[in-house]
Design a protein around this motif. Structure first.
Motif, mmCIF file in Angstrom:
data_model
loop_
_atom_site.group_PDB
_atom_site.id
_atom_site.type_symbol
_atom_site.label_atom_id
_atom_site.label_comp_id
_atom_site.label_asym_id
_atom_site.label_seq_id
_atom_site.Cartn_x
_atom_site.Cartn_y
_atom_site.Cartn_z
ATOM 1 N N GLY A 93 0.814 -1.212 0.000
ATOM 2 C CA GLY A 93 0.000 0.000 0.000
ATOM 3 C C GLY A 93 0.844 1.256 0.000
ATOM 4 N N MET A 94 1.929 1.257 0.747
ATOM 5 C CA MET A 94 2.801 2.429 0.784
ATOM 6 C C MET A 94 3.468 2.655 -0.570
ATOM 7 S SD MET A 94 5.757 3.357 3.562
ATOM 8 C CE MET A 94 6.438 5.013 3.618
ATOM 9 N N VAL A 95 3.900 1.583 -1.214
ATOM 10 C CA VAL A 95 4.506 1.715 -2.547
ATOM 11 C C VAL A 95 3.477 2.244 -3.540
ATOM 12 C CG1 VAL A 95 5.494 0.421 -4.476
ATOM 13 C CG2 VAL A 95 6.258 -0.051 -2.140
ATOM 14 N N MET A 96 2.245 1.718 -3.497
ATOM 15 C CA MET A 96 1.195 2.209 -4.394
ATOM 16 C C MET A 96 0.907 3.682 -4.151
ATOM 17 S SD MET A 96 -1.616 -0.885 -4.695
ATOM 18 C CE MET A 96 -1.737 -1.203 -2.924
ATOM 19 N N ASN A 97 0.880 4.075 -2.895
ATOM 20 C CA ASN A 97 0.591 5.468 -2.552
ATOM 21 C C ASN A 97 1.679 6.409 -3.057
ATOM 22 O OD1 ASN A 97 1.022 7.629 0.032
ATOM 23 N ND2 ASN A 97 -1.015 7.503 -0.850
ATOM 24 N N ILE A 98 2.945 6.049 -2.829
ATOM 25 C CA ILE A 98 4.053 6.904 -3.257
ATOM 26 C C ILE A 98 4.131 6.971 -4.782
ATOM 27 C CG2 ILE A 98 6.571 7.121 -3.246
ATOM 28 C CD1 ILE A 98 6.567 5.976 -0.420
ATOM 29 N N HIS A 99 3.945 5.835 -5.462
ATOM 30 C CA HIS A 99 4.009 5.830 -6.925
ATOM 31 C C HIS A 99 2.864 6.636 -7.525
ATOM 32 C CE1 HIS A 99 3.283 3.966 -10.969
ATOM 33 N NE2 HIS A 99 4.571 4.272 -11.064
ATOM 34 N N SER A 100 1.685 6.539 -6.935
ATOM 35 C CA SER A 100 0.545 7.303 -7.447
ATOM 36 C C SER A 100 0.751 8.801 -7.234
ATOM 37 C CB SER A 100 -0.737 6.842 -6.753
ATOM 38 O OG SER A 100 -0.981 5.470 -7.003
ATOM 39 N N ASP A 101 1.345 9.181 -6.100
ATOM 40 C CA ASP A 101 1.671 10.592 -5.891
ATOM 41 C C ASP A 101 2.678 11.080 -6.925
ATOM 42 O OD1 ASP A 101 -0.019 10.946 -3.738
ATOM 43 O OD2 ASP A 101 1.515 10.461 -2.239
ATOM 44 N N TYR A 102 3.601 10.228 -7.310
ATOM 45 C CA TYR A 102 4.576 10.594 -8.346
ATOM 46 C C TYR A 102 3.874 10.859 -9.679
ATOM 47 C CZ TYR A 102 8.169 9.918 -11.923
ATOM 48 O OH TYR A 102 8.982 10.067 -13.037
ATOM 49 N N ILE A 103 2.916 10.022 -10.040
ATOM 50 C CA ILE A 103 2.161 10.226 -11.283
ATOM 51 C C ILE A 103 1.397 11.542 -11.225
ATOM 52 C CG2 ILE A 103 0.256 9.337 -12.687
ATOM 53 C CD1 ILE A 103 1.158 6.530 -11.996
ATOM 54 N N LEU A 104 0.781 11.840 -10.099
ATOM 55 C CA LEU A 104 0.016 13.081 -9.969
ATOM 56 C C LEU A 104 0.917 14.310 -10.064
ATOM 57 C CD1 LEU A 104 -2.466 12.111 -7.119
ATOM 58 C CD2 LEU A 104 -2.980 12.368 -9.538
ATOM 59 N N ARG A 105 2.110 14.234 -9.489
ATOM 60 C CA ARG A 105 3.015 15.389 -9.537
ATOM 61 C C ARG A 105 3.478 15.672 -10.956
ATOM 62 N NH1 ARG A 105 5.290 13.019 -4.928
ATOM 63 N NH2 ARG A 105 6.971 12.164 -6.183
#
Length: 302
Positions: free
Chosen positions: A156-168
């Motif tokens: 879940g933490m990896v998914m959260n960080i990667h998704s934040d990267y896509i949004l940025r």
């Protein structure tokens, strides 16, 4: 009758679960007012980076303080690792994530204050429980509940960080306006960052196997799932071309639209002579201009 601190922590966990359900009802009705939904009409606002640092800081500082003052509980591997899972998340949220934000909208002051109060409440609840009162068997790190929970937390933490990267990186320098994110889990869910965080804290709750962890996971689900639904509705509206959206001037109720269509049809019907409106009269006969009409004599003339 006085409550022990352990009983107090259990009561606070129950309160957190109730607050989560109540907050979900409010968000379903009124939505959220921060991030992309923040309005400039608020008189008092906190800059995005400063808001993230200050509001997340209690959930990092209070557990670290417990580590400095803890007794023998944190000398046990399960307690130390579980508290480390909590601290790692908020270390990222406090010290790394805010400084990666690109032009975030300010946070309204009421929302900021509520976030600070929640992080104080939950930072104390999780840090105090794991550093003082949580008791686990020596083989807890090999227990299926911990192993499954730890894997979910990490995923879940990896998914959260990667998704934040896509949004940025959604917009190029100089671009403005809303864009639908693509790639990663965004191909399957609208709010992949929230989905990752929900999975992360569900894994934490399973790994701790405690009412404190479960109440935190429930609160996270109530808040983030409501905001994810708000994102989903906004994404659907953004995906509809402007030509297909009904304008406000034409958005009449169905009954008014039906009445207007009936009036339009009636006004376009040709008007017949008054003599033909008699229901007992015979239908009109076709006229032939080349020959005079044949007049039949009446019985009296015969």
């Amino acid at each position: 009758m006085e409550f022990s601190e352990r009983e107090l922590l259990d009561a606070l966990a129950g309160l957190l679960a109730v607050l989560g359900c109540f907050t979900m009802l409010l968000l379903q009705r009124y939505g959220t007012s921060y991030g992309r939904y923040s309005s400039s009409s608020w008189c008092w606002q906190v800059p995005a980076r400063l808001a993230w640092v200050l509001q997340e800081l209690p959930s990092l500082a209070l557990p670290l303080l417990e580590c400095a003052l803890a007794d023998h509980h944190l000398r046990r591997a399960p307690n130390a690792l579980l508290l480390a899972m909590f601290i790692i998340h908020y270390a990222h949220r406090t010290l790394i994530f805010p400084f990666l934000i690109r032009g975030g909208k300010p946070t309204p002051l009421p929302t900021f204050v509520l976030a600070v109060l929640f992080c104080i409440f939950n930072g104390y609840l999780q840090g105090r429980f794991l550093s003082r009162y949580a008791d686990y068997p020596a083989d807890w790190l090999t227990d299926p509940r911990f192993v499954t929970g730890f894997v979910l937390w990490l995923a879940g933490m990896v998914m959260n960080i990667h998704s934040d990267y896509i949004l940025r990186n959604l917009r190029k320098p100089g671009e403005t306006g809303y864009k639908i994110p693509r790639g990663g889990l965004f191909e399957y869910v609208t709010a992949a960052n929230y989905f990752g965080e929900i999975v992360e804290w569900f894994g934490y709750a399973m790994a701790t196997w405690s009412v404190q962890g479960a109440s935190f996971s429930l609160f996270t689900f109530c808040v983030l799932s409501s905001r994810a639904q708000q994102h989903h509705r906004a994404s659907q509206n953004a995906a509809v071309p402007a030509k297909k959206r009904p304008s406000k001037s034409n958005s009449l109720p169905a009954t008014m639209e039906l009445q207007r269509s009936k009036h339009r049809v009636t006004s376009e019907e040709p008007r017949l002579p008054a003599t033909l409106h008699n229901h007992n009269s015979a239908p009109p006969q076709s006229c032939d201009l080349r020959a005079p009409p044949q007049i039949q004599p009446s019985p009296l003339e015969l």
